[in-house]
Design an enzyme around this catalytic site. Structure first.
Site, PDB file in Angstrom:
ATOM      1  N   CYS A   1       1.141  -1.483   0.380  1.00  0.00           N
ATOM      2  CA  CYS A   1       0.126  -0.128   0.107  1.00  0.00           C
ATOM      3  C   CYS A   1       0.689   1.790   0.042  1.00  0.00           C
ATOM      4  O   CYS A   1       1.436   1.642  -1.060  1.00  0.00           O
ATOM      5  CB  CYS A   1      -1.213  -0.043   1.033  1.00  0.00           C
ATOM      6  SG  CYS A   1      -2.052   0.899   1.059  1.00  0.00           S
TER       7      CYS A   1
ATOM      8  N   GLU B   1      -2.911  -8.822   4.735  1.00  0.00           N
ATOM      9  CA  GLU B   1      -3.133  -8.788   5.996  1.00  0.00           C
ATOM     10  C   GLU B   1      -4.068  -8.962   6.227  1.00  0.00           C
ATOM     11  O   GLU B   1      -4.417 -10.220   7.258  1.00  0.00           O
ATOM     12  CB  GLU B   1      -2.023  -8.333   7.150  1.00  0.00           C
ATOM     13  CG  GLU B   1      -2.591  -6.886   6.721  1.00  0.00           C
ATOM     14  CD  GLU B   1      -2.176  -5.723   5.346  1.00  0.00           C
ATOM     15  OE1 GLU B   1      -1.613  -6.448   4.681  1.00  0.00           O
ATOM     16  OE2 GLU B   1      -2.287  -5.048   5.973  1.00  0.00           O
TER      17      GLU B   1
ATOM     18  N   HIS C   1      -3.925  -4.574  -0.091  1.00  0.00           N
ATOM     19  CA  HIS C   1      -3.436  -5.234   2.009  1.00  0.00           C
ATOM     20  C   HIS C   1      -3.497  -6.988   1.950  1.00  0.00           C
ATOM     21  O   HIS C   1      -4.889  -7.246   2.113  1.00  0.00           O
ATOM     22  CB  HIS C   1      -4.706  -4.544   3.027  1.00  0.00           C
ATOM     23  CG  HIS C   1      -4.399  -2.986   3.577  1.00  0.00           C
ATOM     24  ND1 HIS C   1      -3.054  -2.541   3.854  1.00  0.00           N
ATOM     25  CD2 HIS C   1      -4.230  -2.351   2.794  1.00  0.00           C
ATOM     26  CE1 HIS C   1      -3.305  -1.450   3.222  1.00  0.00           C
ATOM     27  NE2 HIS C   1      -3.829  -1.047   3.300  1.00  0.00           N
TER      28      HIS C   1
END
Ligand code: XMP
Length: 509
Positions: free
Chosen positions: A79, A169, A167
């Protein structure tokens, strides 16, 4: 301790999540703020740059020096990291004219790219940015696009440098973990050797060397963290670890005796100190929640200090600090504002002048539990709900008396035992009862009663920061309510708390 992956934090709300995902791959990683990275990078095998609330175009945005990292270590920029690499290396980052927030799907993936091995076209990814990369940096090759985001992923040729604008995660990136694994394991070849067993072996050895023949004192609370810390230290230094378990008179029913027995069975060198009267007499007449917390904190330090002074030549104070507390205290933004005074970490009182040892400071809570299981600690103890340091004092609204503590202990016991008996305990993150400072009218037999009201609270959560009330079965609530009213003298009404956090909190005070 091994140093495998360095995560440079630019202040993203998701940075801890990146670390957790990496740890789930049995890879050790550490988070450092971008403005205070480790001086020596030689033991790191890969670096991840986090996201950030900043725009790279803002003057006060993080501008880290990557000269020791880029091209020297495998690098994954997420990002903000991806935009930062683009913006300062011949690319272009500009405000996006469409909304790049939320779910998106990969509409293009470069064929044969190891980063995307096992990831199918249309795989869902989670975007969260207002800028977008309009032009890739020098030497970059596009690896993936979504319908709206052309440069969703790129790599720099001739380097092991990958960058993604989404993202990986967050849970909503369905193949995020696979991509992290591809990058860390296949591409960067980081070893997957961080397991509870390897942690125990390493830390016990490290503690042995560091502590030698020194004496260490540790305050046990009955909770998971202090218990696991104690068992690790006990393995390392045996009876040179002196544990102190204080009864502040505000524990659950019979908890002091039960837990003390368990500690003794584990072979810990533990002294139980029943200071109930000292705490309760100091608390008499206090109804302000913060004053209660401060009083308990102060008396605890006094009691603990009295006890610690009885151990001659003690050199160390052990604490059960865990990784989220450590990250919080060194975060890019600085420690977050204190919401409740007892949430402060560490806080070694001046007069104790001991060195601090924190065996769990690198572990997340779930890792502490797994380490505890490896150490053979009773699963029931490891699975215990969180319980606040000030104990029942902040669940007795208004002033505290021994009689109110007794009533609440009985009510809490019926509720918690009920949850266990009905197989609900492990489905709930935290539960307890609250004694309200109101009396209500009731009837019992032919008599009119005017007695206390208790509230039951059970929440689902992962970290206590947000929480939902649990939809406990009506039948269960009915049984518990009847049992409480029938068995606990002084209570004639039970209510159930159906508030979420935010805007409510888990505790009532
Ligand atoms: P709140 O009430 O802030 O609680 O939503 C979040 C979590 O923190 C616990 N809590 C405390 N723990 N000392 C503690 O050690 C405290 O003063 C304290 N206040 C709240 C609460 O039980 C929940 O797990």
């Amino acid at each position: 301790m091994q140093h495998n992956v360095l995560i440079l934090d630019f202040g993203s709300q998701y940075t801890q999540l990146v670390a957790r995902r990496v740890r789930e791959l049995n890879i050790f990683c550490e988070i450092f703020p971008y403005n205070n990275p480790p001086a020596d990078l030689s033991s790191y095998k890969a670096v991840i740059l986090s996201g950030s609330p900043f725009s790279v175009r803002a003057e006060d945005a993080p501008h880290p020096d990557l000269s020791q990292i880029r091209g020297k270590l495998p690098l994954l920029a997420v990002c903000y990291g991806a935009q930062y690499l683009a913006h300062f290396n011949g690319g272009e980052v500009a405000p996006s004219n469409i909304r790049e927030y939320g779910r998106a799907n990969l509409a293009y993936i470069k064929e044969g790219e190891p980063f995307f091995e096992g990831v199918n076209l249309n795989s869902q990814v989670w975007m969260s940015h207002s800028d977008t990369i309009k032009k890739l940096p020098d030497g970059a090759v596009r690896l993936a696009s979504t319908k709206d985001v052309e440069n969703a992923a790129y790599k720099i040729e001739g380097e092991i440098t990958y960058a993604i604008q989404y993202h990986p995660e967050v849970y909503h990136s369905s193949d995020g973990k696979q991509m992290l694994e591809n990058f860390l394991v296949k591409i960067a070849q980081v070893p997957q050797n961080f397991t509870p067993n390897s942690f125990v072996e390493d830390i016990v050895e490290e503690l042995r060397v560091r502590l030698g023949n020194d004496k260490v004192v540790l305050g046990l609370s009955g909770g998971v963290d202090s218990t696991v810390a104690a068992v690790l230290l006990n393995r390392a230094i045996g009876s040179n670890l002196y544990c102190i378990f204080v009864n502040n008179g505000l524990l659950r029913k019979d908890e002091f005796q039960n837990v003390l027995h368990q500690y003794k069975d584990m072979g810990l060198n533990v002294k139980g100190v029943d200071a109930s009267d000292r705490f309760l007499s100091q608390l008499a007449g206090i109804d302000d929640p913060e004053t209660k917390r401060k009083t308990i904190g102060r008396v605890f330090i006094e009691v603990f200090d009295d006890e610690a002074h009885q151990i001659t030549d003690v050199k160390w104070l052990a604490q059960g600090t865990i990784y989220p507390d450590v990250i919080e205290s060194v975060s890019v933004k600085g420690p977050s504002a204190t919401i409740k005074s007892h949430h402060n970490v560490g806080g070694l009182p001046d007069f104790m002048k001991l060195q601090v040892v924190e065996p769990l400071r690198m572990l997340f809570k779930d890792e502490v539990r797994r380490v505890g299981a490896t150490l053979g600690i009773d699963p029931e103890l490891l699975g215990r709900h969180p319980f606040p340091g000030p104990g029942l004092s902040i669940r007795i609204l208004g002033d505290i008396t021994p009689e109110k503590v007794r009533i609440l202990q009985e009510v809490d016991h019926i509720f918690i035992q009920g949850l266990k008996d009905h197989g609900l305990y492990d489905k709930v993150w935290q539960a307890g009862a609250i004694l309200l400072p109101v009396n209500s009218v009731g009837v019992m037999g032919d008599e009119r009663t005017y007695e206390k009201v208790v509230a039951l609270r059970a929440v689902e959560s992962t970290d206590g920061m947000t929480a939902d009330w649990v939809h406990l079965p009506y039948d269960f609530l009915m049984k518990i309510s009847n049992e409480i009213i029938n068995k606990v003298k002084g209570v004639n009404r039970v209510v159930y708390d159906i508030s979420s956090k935010p805007p409510a909190t888990i505790e009532w005070e």
